[in-house]
Design a protein around this motif. Structure first.
Motif, short mmCIF file in Angstrom:
data_model
loop_
_atom_site.label_atom_id
_atom_site.label_comp_id
_atom_site.label_asym_id
_atom_site.label_seq_id
_atom_site.Cartn_x
_atom_site.Cartn_y
_atom_site.Cartn_z
N ILE A 1 30.27 -9.23 9.21
CA ILE A 1 29.26 -9.13 8.15
C ILE A 1 28.24 -10.25 8.29
O ILE A 1 27.03 -10.02 8.22
N LYS A 2 28.74 -11.44 8.50
CA LYS A 2 27.88 -12.63 8.54
C LYS A 2 26.88 -12.59 9.68
O LYS A 2 25.68 -12.87 9.50
N SER B 1 31.64 -11.52 -2.77
CA SER B 1 32.60 -10.54 -2.28
C SER B 1 33.26 -11.02 -0.98
O SER B 1 34.46 -10.80 -0.77
N GLN B 2 32.49 -11.69 -0.14
CA GLN B 2 33.05 -12.22 1.11
C GLN B 2 33.91 -13.45 0.85
O GLN B 2 34.98 -13.62 1.44
N ALA C 1 32.10 -6.34 -4.27
CA ALA C 1 31.72 -5.56 -3.09
C ALA C 1 30.99 -4.28 -3.51
O ALA C 1 30.01 -3.87 -2.87
N TYR D 1 37.31 -12.53 -0.54
CA TYR D 1 38.25 -12.00 0.47
C TYR D 1 38.84 -13.14 1.30
O TYR D 1 40.05 -13.15 1.59
N MET E 1 30.10 -4.05 5.28
CA MET E 1 30.33 -4.29 3.84
C MET E 1 31.14 -3.16 3.23
O MET E 1 32.00 -3.40 2.37
N LEU F 1 34.61 -3.78 4.06
CA LEU F 1 35.16 -4.81 3.17
C LEU F 1 35.64 -4.20 1.86
O LEU F 1 36.73 -4.53 1.37
N ASN G 1 36.71 -9.11 9.68
CA ASN G 1 35.49 -8.38 9.29
C ASN G 1 34.43 -9.30 8.70
O ASN G 1 33.24 -8.97 8.72
N ILE G 2 34.83 -10.44 8.17
CA ILE G 2 33.87 -11.35 7.52
C ILE G 2 32.85 -11.90 8.52
O ILE G 2 31.64 -11.88 8.23
#
Length: 261
Positions: free
Chosen positions: A177-178, A71-72, A108, A75, A136, A139, A173-174
């Motif tokens: 999340i990471k 999902s990441q 996602a 994107y 998430m 996302l 936003n990635i």
């Protein structure tokens, strides 16, 4: 060499050439991805040993981790394709970006649902406003926003540009999340797989997890090729070659229905 690179770049940016070359790739990637995913999930759910602390509940990782990773990655791919479309005005980049949105929404959503299923026995709750989980969810909402833009704006070129800008803005936003599990105190466990460290899990669990990730990625590529081919036909209907392809597809459907009767 530079001329070869430029020639290859222009060839891949041609909707007609991509449509033709991607057909066999989508078939073989799909078959390989489905086979590897099936092996990985059966291995992980049925034959991998129990985890020392989480018991059998950990087995959801064989679906949760690949879907979260993918999902990441999708994107980021949409944002890169959008940038290519905006900078070099390559139509195919916009086609690929749009084709990937639905797949990104699916991954996602699966990541959030499987995370909730994992969270209930592990944390005692289906949902918490944890930084990793909340980012998430953001996302998923970004994906829905991209989908909504394409459906709200009638002019395709304008929708492509608006979606590309949103994708580029939302890519911030990635990293959240990471690195969220490292930035703040969180219920979510740290990353299981790291390039710089040995995975903290037994090889009998690690192999099916890696296979599952590979299978998900290959299946995604196959579906992306198929969806992009459909998008190309939808956008290039005025081109003679596209009209010929559509006519052949319609003839094949009618012929198969005739045999079925």
């Amino acid at each position: 060499m530079w001329r070869s690179l430029v020639k290859g770049f222009h060839r891949w940016s041609s909707p007609k050439w991509f449509y033709q070359i991607s057909q066999p790739w989508s078939f073989w990637l799909g078959c390989l991805g489905a086979l590897i995913s099936l092996i990985a999930i059966v291995w992980g759910l049925g034959f991998a040993p129990e985890e020392r602390l989480q018991g059998n509940s950990y087995r959801i990782i064989f679906i949760h981790v690949p879907s979260a990773f993918l999902s990441q990655a999708i994107y980021i791919g949409i944002a890169v394709a959008g940038a290519i479309g905006l900078i070099w005005r390559i139509k195919l980049a916009f086609y690929v970006a749009k084709a990937a949105i639905g797949l990104g929404i699916s991954m996602a959503f699966v990541a959030l649902v499987t995370g909730a299923i994992w969270g209930k026995p592990t944390w005692g709750q289906w949902w918490v406003w944890d930084m990793r989980i909340t980012s998430m969810l953001i996302l998923l909402l970004l994906y829905v926003g991209l989908w909504a833009l394409h459906n709200a704006i009638e002019h395709s070129a304008s929708a492509d540009k608006a979606a590309a800008i949103l994708a580029l803005v939302g890519v911030v936003n990635i990293p959240v999340i990471k690195f969220s599990v490292n930035l703040v105190t969180t219920l979510h466990q740290p990353a299981t797989l790291k390039l710089t460290e040995k995975a903290p899990m037994h090889i009998s669990m690690l192999i099916p997890l890696l296979l599952s990730i590979l299978g998900f990625y290959l299946s995604f590529l196959a579906l992306l090729f198929i969806r992009t081919r459909l998008e190309i036909l939808h956008r290039e209907t005025k081109a003679a070659w596209a009209q010929q392809e559509i006519a052949q597809l319609v003839y094949g459907v009618v012929k198969s229905q005739g045999k079925g009767e």
